[in-house]
Write a protein that holds these residues in place. Structure first.
Motif, PDB file in Angstrom:
ATOM      1  N   ARG A  49     -12.188   4.580   7.734  1.00 40.95           N
ATOM      2  CA  ARG A  49     -12.933   3.558   6.682  1.00 40.95           C
ATOM      3  C   ARG A  49     -13.923   3.970   5.921  1.00 40.95           C
ATOM      4  NH1 ARG A  49     -12.151  -1.614   6.981  1.00 40.95           N
ATOM      5  NH2 ARG A  49     -11.001  -1.281   9.153  1.00 40.95           N
ATOM      6  N   ARG A  50     -14.736   4.722   6.432  1.00 40.27           N
ATOM      7  CA  ARG A  50     -15.716   5.389   5.663  1.00 40.27           C
ATOM      8  C   ARG A  50     -15.417   6.515   4.562  1.00 40.27           C
ATOM      9  NH1 ARG A  50     -20.386   6.590  10.084  1.00 40.27           N
ATOM     10  NH2 ARG A  50     -19.989   8.625   9.220  1.00 40.27           N
ATOM     11  N   VAL A  51     -14.300   6.988   4.765  1.00 38.45           N
ATOM     12  CA  VAL A  51     -13.503   7.940   3.763  1.00 38.45           C
ATOM     13  C   VAL A  51     -14.021   9.249   3.872  1.00 38.45           C
ATOM     14  CG1 VAL A  51     -12.421   7.867   1.286  1.00 38.45           C
ATOM     15  CG2 VAL A  51     -13.276   5.806   2.208  1.00 38.45           C
ATOM     16  N   ASN A  52     -14.689   9.548   4.911  1.00 36.17           N
ATOM     17  CA  ASN A  52     -15.340  10.919   5.154  1.00 36.17           C
ATOM     18  C   ASN A  52     -14.551  11.865   6.105  1.00 36.17           C
ATOM     19  OD1 ASN A  52     -16.319   9.657   7.367  1.00 36.17           O
ATOM     20  ND2 ASN A  52     -18.251  10.800   7.199  1.00 36.17           N
ATOM     21  N   GLN A  53     -13.591  11.245   6.674  1.00 33.16           N
ATOM     22  CA  GLN A  53     -12.754  12.100   7.673  1.00 33.16           C
ATOM     23  C   GLN A  53     -11.217  11.931   7.359  1.00 33.16           C
ATOM     24  OE1 GLN A  53     -13.541  11.243  11.821  1.00 33.16           O
ATOM     25  NE2 GLN A  53     -15.537  11.479  11.540  1.00 33.16           N
ATOM     26  N   MET A  54     -10.496  12.985   7.429  1.00 31.84           N
ATOM     27  CA  MET A  54      -9.091  12.910   7.296  1.00 31.84           C
ATOM     28  C   MET A  54      -8.174  13.456   8.461  1.00 31.84           C
ATOM     29  SD  MET A  54      -6.957  14.635   4.123  1.00 31.84           S
ATOM     30  CE  MET A  54      -7.753  13.718   3.034  1.00 31.84           C
ATOM     31  N   LYS A  55      -7.230  13.099   8.985  1.00 30.76           N
ATOM     32  CA  LYS A  55      -6.347  13.763   9.734  1.00 30.76           C
ATOM     33  C   LYS A  55      -4.923  13.790   9.163  1.00 30.76           C
ATOM     34  CE  LYS A  55      -8.339  12.919  14.190  1.00 30.76           C
ATOM     35  NZ  LYS A  55      -8.264  12.425  15.475  1.00 30.76           N
ATOM     36  N   VAL A  56      -4.277  14.977   9.199  1.00 28.41           N
ATOM     37  CA  VAL A  56      -2.766  15.284   8.882  1.00 28.41           C
ATOM     38  C   VAL A  56      -1.925  15.430  10.007  1.00 28.41           C
ATOM     39  CG1 VAL A  56      -1.446  16.418   7.199  1.00 28.41           C
ATOM     40  CG2 VAL A  56      -3.689  15.979   6.721  1.00 28.41           C
ATOM     41  N   LEU A  57      -0.863  14.714  10.156  1.00 29.22           N
ATOM     42  CA  LEU A  57      -0.002  14.968  11.326  1.00 29.22           C
ATOM     43  C   LEU A  57       1.549  15.517  10.880  1.00 29.22           C
ATOM     44  CD1 LEU A  57       0.720  14.172  14.499  1.00 29.22           C
ATOM     45  CD2 LEU A  57       1.675  12.219  13.342  1.00 29.22           C
ATOM     46  N   TYR A  58       1.823  16.426  11.571  1.00 28.10           N
ATOM     47  CA  TYR A  58       3.089  17.087  11.346  1.00 28.10           C
ATOM     48  C   TYR A  58       4.070  17.516  12.377  1.00 28.10           C
ATOM     49  CZ  TYR A  58       1.447  21.922  10.945  1.00 28.10           C
ATOM     50  OH  TYR A  58       0.985  23.159  11.210  1.00 28.10           O
ATOM     51  N   ARG A  75     -17.199  11.566  -0.335  1.00 20.49           N
ATOM     52  CA  ARG A  75     -15.880  10.933   0.161  1.00 20.49           C
ATOM     53  C   ARG A  75     -14.776  11.794  -0.380  1.00 20.49           C
ATOM     54  NH1 ARG A  75     -17.495   4.635  -0.776  1.00 20.49           N
ATOM     55  NH2 ARG A  75     -15.811   4.618   0.254  1.00 20.49           N
ATOM     56  N   PHE A  76     -13.644  11.438   0.331  1.00 19.38           N
ATOM     57  CA  PHE A  76     -12.162  11.775  -0.265  1.00 19.38           C
ATOM     58  C   PHE A  76     -11.903  10.863  -1.358  1.00 19.38           C
ATOM     59  CE2 PHE A  76     -12.138  13.530   4.182  1.00 19.38           C
ATOM     60  CZ  PHE A  76     -11.863  14.952   4.051  1.00 19.38           C
ATOM     61  N   ILE A  77     -11.922   9.637  -1.251  1.00 15.58           N
ATOM     62  CA  ILE A  77     -11.743   8.682  -2.457  1.00 15.58           C
ATOM     63  C   ILE A  77     -12.696   7.821  -2.624  1.00 15.58           C
ATOM     64  CG2 ILE A  77      -9.130   8.706  -1.900  1.00 15.58           C
ATOM     65  CD1 ILE A  77      -9.376   6.294  -0.419  1.00 15.58           C
ATOM     66  N   SER A  78     -12.727   7.330  -3.786  1.00 16.41           N
ATOM     67  CA  SER A  78     -13.978   6.455  -4.392  1.00 16.41           C
ATOM     68  C   SER A  78     -13.457   4.863  -3.815  1.00 16.41           C
ATOM     69  CB  SER A  78     -13.945   6.593  -5.595  1.00 16.41           C
ATOM     70  OG  SER A  78     -13.015   6.011  -6.206  1.00 16.41           O
ATOM     71  N   ASN A  79     -12.445   4.254  -3.635  1.00 11.85           N
ATOM     72  CA  ASN A  79     -12.192   2.938  -3.427  1.00 11.85           C
ATOM     73  C   ASN A  79     -11.098   2.537  -2.714  1.00 11.85           C
ATOM     74  OD1 ASN A  79     -12.356   0.185  -3.690  1.00 11.85           O
ATOM     75  ND2 ASN A  79     -12.302   0.064  -5.840  1.00 11.85           N
ATOM     76  N   TRP A  80     -11.066   1.964  -1.819  1.00 11.89           N
ATOM     77  CA  TRP A  80      -9.918   1.575  -0.888  1.00 11.89           C
ATOM     78  C   TRP A  80      -9.010   0.856  -1.523  1.00 11.89           C
ATOM     79  CZ3 TRP A  80      -7.474   4.151   2.489  1.00 11.89           C
ATOM     80  CH2 TRP A  80      -7.818   4.742   3.401  1.00 11.89           C
ATOM     81  N   ASN A  81      -9.310  -0.118  -2.387  1.00 14.31           N
ATOM     82  CA  ASN A  81      -8.630  -0.926  -3.123  1.00 14.31           C
ATOM     83  C   ASN A  81      -7.628  -0.293  -4.109  1.00 14.31           C
ATOM     84  OD1 ASN A  81      -9.973  -3.009  -1.819  1.00 14.31           O
ATOM     85  ND2 ASN A  81     -11.341  -3.257  -3.641  1.00 14.31           N
ATOM     86  N   GLU A  82      -7.849   1.015  -4.383  1.00 10.66           N
ATOM     87  CA  GLU A  82      -6.942   1.581  -5.475  1.00 10.66           C
ATOM     88  C   GLU A  82      -5.906   2.324  -4.635  1.00 10.66           C
ATOM     89  OE1 GLU A  82      -9.401   4.023  -7.916  1.00 10.66           O
ATOM     90  OE2 GLU A  82     -10.502   2.470  -8.581  1.00 10.66           O
ATOM     91  N   ILE A  83      -6.107   2.764  -3.215  1.00  5.62           N
ATOM     92  CA  ILE A  83      -5.102   3.446  -2.538  1.00  5.62           C
ATOM     93  C   ILE A  83      -4.090   2.561  -1.738  1.00  5.62           C
ATOM     94  CG2 ILE A  83      -4.950   4.925  -0.399  1.00  5.62           C
ATOM     95  CD1 ILE A  83      -6.497   5.841  -3.040  1.00  5.62           C
ATOM     96  N   THR A  84      -2.822   2.812  -1.954  1.00  7.42           N
ATOM     97  CA  THR A  84      -1.587   2.308  -1.308  1.00  7.42           C
ATOM     98  C   THR A  84      -0.756   3.432  -0.604  1.00  7.42           C
ATOM     99  OG1 THR A  84      -0.351   2.936  -3.275  1.00  7.42           O
ATOM    100  CG2 THR A  84      -1.278   0.596  -3.130  1.00  7.42           C
TER     101      THR A  84
END
Length: 114
Positions: A49-58, A75-84
């Motif tokens: 939610r804070r856009v400062n952590q990411m996990k990649v599963l494979y 942050r990784f992204i600037s706004n959650w509203n733009e992400i789908t």
């Protein structure tokens, strides 16, 4: 593990995810929320939610792997509203890991007037 850049699928989950989730929790997110096959060999990207952590599963044919990255600043992204939830390419993942959003880029130089 190194991936050939043109042959890997990357799926970005478009909602904030609890970073306490590990293998089983992320597997369930891929299977039920994204409705994709976690055993396909694709990369599945989750951001908090804070856009400062990411996990990649494979899945690498012998078991599940998780990559994790936490930013100390930014942050990784600037706004959650733009992400789908969507499929992105390997280059977009590399840009996302560096915190670069292609839509927000500015020209580094000015074009000469003709």
């Amino acid at each position: 593990m190194f991936f050939p850049e043109g042959n890997i699928q990357v799926h970005l989950y478009g909602q904030p995810v609890d970073m306490r989730k590990s293998f089983d929790g992320l597997y369930a997110m891929v299977r039920h929320a994204m409705q994709l096959n976690p055993l396909s060999g694709a990369l599945f990207v989750f951001i908090n939610r804070r856009v400062n952590q990411m996990k990649v599963l494979y899945w690498d044919r012998t078991g599940f792997c998780i990559w994790a990255k936490r930013l100390e600043r930014g942050r990784f992204i600037s706004n959650w509203n733009e992400i789908t939830s969507r499929e992105i390419d390997w280059t977009a993942l590399k840009l996302l890991l560096e915190g670069i959003e292609p839509k927000r880029q500015k020209l580094r130089f000015r074009r000469p007037k003709v």
